[in-house]
Design an enzyme around this catalytic site. Structure first.
Site, mmCIF file in Angstrom:
data_model
loop_
_atom_site.group_PDB
_atom_site.id
_atom_site.type_symbol
_atom_site.label_atom_id
_atom_site.label_comp_id
_atom_site.label_asym_id
_atom_site.label_seq_id
_atom_site.Cartn_x
_atom_site.Cartn_y
_atom_site.Cartn_z
ATOM 1 N N SER A 142 0.866 -1.183 0.000
ATOM 2 C CA SER A 142 0.000 0.000 0.000
ATOM 3 C C SER A 142 0.896 1.224 0.000
ATOM 4 O O SER A 142 2.070 1.138 0.390
ATOM 5 C CB SER A 142 -0.856 -0.015 1.279
ATOM 6 O OG SER A 142 -1.495 1.229 1.475
ATOM 7 N N TYR A 155 -2.740 -1.179 10.399
ATOM 8 C CA TYR A 155 -2.592 -1.313 8.937
ATOM 9 C C TYR A 155 -1.239 -0.761 8.491
ATOM 10 O O TYR A 155 -0.512 -1.401 7.732
ATOM 11 C CB TYR A 155 -3.738 -0.564 8.259
ATOM 12 C CG TYR A 155 -3.864 -0.768 6.759
ATOM 13 C CD1 TYR A 155 -4.565 -1.853 6.245
ATOM 14 C CD2 TYR A 155 -3.304 0.140 5.871
ATOM 15 C CE1 TYR A 155 -4.700 -2.027 4.873
ATOM 16 C CE2 TYR A 155 -3.433 -0.026 4.500
ATOM 17 C CZ TYR A 155 -4.134 -1.111 4.005
ATOM 18 O OH TYR A 155 -4.269 -1.275 2.642
HETATM 19 P P1 NAD Z 1 -11.298 -6.353 -0.559
HETATM 20 O O1 NAD Z 1 -11.972 -6.221 0.774
HETATM 21 O O2 NAD Z 1 -12.097 -6.171 -1.798
HETATM 22 O O3 NAD Z 1 -10.550 -7.753 -0.657
HETATM 23 C C1 NAD Z 1 -9.894 -8.349 0.440
HETATM 24 C C2 NAD Z 1 -9.772 -9.837 0.176
HETATM 25 O O4 NAD Z 1 -9.125 -10.438 1.316
HETATM 26 C C3 NAD Z 1 -11.140 -10.524 0.018
HETATM 27 O O5 NAD Z 1 -11.050 -11.527 -0.977
HETATM 28 C C4 NAD Z 1 -11.338 -11.157 1.397
HETATM 29 O O6 NAD Z 1 -12.190 -12.301 1.369
HETATM 30 C C5 NAD Z 1 -9.910 -11.545 1.714
HETATM 31 N N1 NAD Z 1 -9.734 -11.841 3.141
HETATM 32 C C6 NAD Z 1 -9.973 -11.035 4.199
HETATM 33 N N2 NAD Z 1 -9.761 -11.716 5.337
HETATM 34 C C7 NAD Z 1 -9.369 -12.967 4.985
HETATM 35 C C8 NAD Z 1 -9.006 -14.144 5.713
HETATM 36 N N3 NAD Z 1 -9.005 -14.173 7.052
HETATM 37 N N4 NAD Z 1 -8.672 -15.232 5.007
HETATM 38 C C9 NAD Z 1 -8.679 -15.232 3.641
HETATM 39 N N5 NAD Z 1 -9.021 -14.162 2.914
HETATM 40 C C10 NAD Z 1 -9.354 -13.049 3.594
HETATM 41 O O7 NAD Z 1 -10.098 -5.313 -0.485
HETATM 42 P P2 NAD Z 1 -9.038 -4.772 -1.579
HETATM 43 O O8 NAD Z 1 -9.124 -3.305 -1.528
HETATM 44 O O9 NAD Z 1 -9.156 -5.491 -2.865
HETATM 45 O O10 NAD Z 1 -7.684 -5.170 -0.828
HETATM 46 C C11 NAD Z 1 -6.779 -6.120 -1.322
HETATM 47 C C12 NAD Z 1 -5.381 -5.756 -0.838
HETATM 48 O O11 NAD Z 1 -5.023 -4.478 -1.376
HETATM 49 C C13 NAD Z 1 -5.251 -5.625 0.686
HETATM 50 O O12 NAD Z 1 -4.023 -6.167 1.100
HETATM 51 C C14 NAD Z 1 -5.262 -4.118 0.883
HETATM 52 O O13 NAD Z 1 -4.602 -3.745 2.064
HETATM 53 C C15 NAD Z 1 -4.528 -3.661 -0.352
HETATM 54 N N6 NAD Z 1 -4.734 -2.263 -0.708
HETATM 55 C C16 NAD Z 1 -5.979 -1.787 -1.012
HETATM 56 C C17 NAD Z 1 -6.126 -0.452 -1.338
HETATM 57 C C18 NAD Z 1 -7.463 0.140 -1.666
HETATM 58 O O14 NAD Z 1 -7.547 1.376 -1.736
HETATM 59 N N7 NAD Z 1 -8.491 -0.644 -1.917
HETATM 60 C C19 NAD Z 1 -5.019 0.395 -1.357
HETATM 61 C C20 NAD Z 1 -3.773 -0.125 -1.046
HETATM 62 C C21 NAD Z 1 -3.649 -1.463 -0.721
#
Ligand code: NAD
Length: 260
Positions: A142, A155
């Site tokens: 991130s 986080y």
């Molecule tokens: P999202 O909530 O759409 O997806 C998260 C995924 O993680 C889902 O498939 C969920 O089922 C899975 N997950 C959560 N807990 C779990 C567990 N205990 N076991 C197995 N799977 C689990 O979120 P996203 O935004 O797509 O995030 C994905 C990654 O990207 C994360 O690591 C997040 O920190 C990172 N990220 C997101 C953003 C953003 O702005 N959306 C920015 C930077 C980084």
């Protein structure tokens, strides 16, 4: 093309992970998806990958808070596909609260899913990659791996931790044809971002519009959310042979956020 390769993307039942899994499948890789959700929805997504891209797709149900399940998932993928070439540690959760009220169980959960899960998966996947002299490990970090924001102590700590893990494993695997990198997105419009809007409204006493414009997009000079397709395109490039000299890198895709 990634024909003949096998990719495992954790947390790929939603958001960035699902887009990454579909992007690898579009390049011809067989994929294993993982994550929480309604079993019928997950099975629909799995079948859609097979139908849309004519590859094999497997669902691994491991809970990313459980080290033994993570190790078994890697073994399960290696057994059913015969190899694991691309590992994306993407599962992640968020919680927004001032430090003095931050629930201890949320700290433990975020550290487990956003940091320790990557350690367990990498630890299990590296021996096979080293033996085959080819591997790609991508950690969805991130912008918060590079800079902090208030009220996101767990986080930001986990994402800074994964930056260190990325660099360390890159050094250990550099002569084995294995690269290890972290993608550092700014705000991408996914369920994870949508969910933190009410929490941020409460933590900062703001309206929904104020959170979107003054907190989220305030950080991003482009004033636009990053798309999952953009993140997926970077992940595909990092898996290609053209990216074989990129390792140990923390790559922002954040509309200029961390340039400030
Ligand atoms: P999202 O909530 O759409 O997806 C998260 C995924 O993680 C889902 O498939 C969920 O089922 C899975 N997950 C959560 N807990 C779990 C567990 N205990 N076991 C197995 N799977 C689990 O979120 P996203 O935004 O797509 O995030 C994905 C990654 O990207 C994360 O690591 C997040 O920190 C990172 N990220 C997101 C953003 C953003 O702005 N959306 C920015 C930077 C980084």
């Amino acid at each position: 093309m990634l024909t003949g390769k096998v990719a495992l993307v954790t947390g790929s039942t939603s958001g960035i992970g699902l887009a990454l899994a579909r992007a690898y499948a579009a390049q011809g890789a067989d994929v294993a998806i993982n994550g929480l959700g309604d079993p019928a929805d997950i099975e629909r997504e799995r079948q859609a990958i097979e139908r849309d891209f004519k590859v094999r797709a497997h669902y691994a149900a491991a809970d990313m808070t459980k080290p033994a399940e993570i190790a078994s998932m890697v073994a399960e993928v290696e057994t059913s596909f015969g190899r694991l070439d691309i590992l994306v540690n993407n599962a992640g959760v968020q919680f927004v609260s001032p430090i003095e009220d931050f629930p201890i169980e949320k700290w433990d959960q975020i550290l487990a899913i956003n940091l320790s899960a990557a350690f367990h998966a990498i630890r299990a996947a590296v021996p096979g990659m080293k033996a085959r002299k080819w591997g790609r490990i991508l950690n969805t970090a991130s912008a918060h791996a590079l800079v902090a924001s208030p009220f996101k102590s767990a986080y930001v700590a986990a994402k800074h931790g994964i930056a260190g893990l990325t660099k360390t494993v890159a050094l250990e695997t550099a002569t084995f044809g294995v690269t290890v990198n972290a993608i550092c997105p700014g705000y991408v419009w996914t369920p994870l971002v949508e969910k933190q809007i009410p929490e941020t409204m409460a933590a900062r006493n703001l309206t929904r519009e104020q959170v979107i414009n003054d907190v989220l997009l305030h950080a991003q000079p482009t004033k636009a959310f990053v798309t999952v397709e953009e993140v997926a395109a970077l992940a595909v490039f990092l898996a290609s042979d053209s990216a074989k000299s990129i390792t140990g890198a923390l790559l922002p895709i954040d509309g200029g956020w961390t340039a400030q």
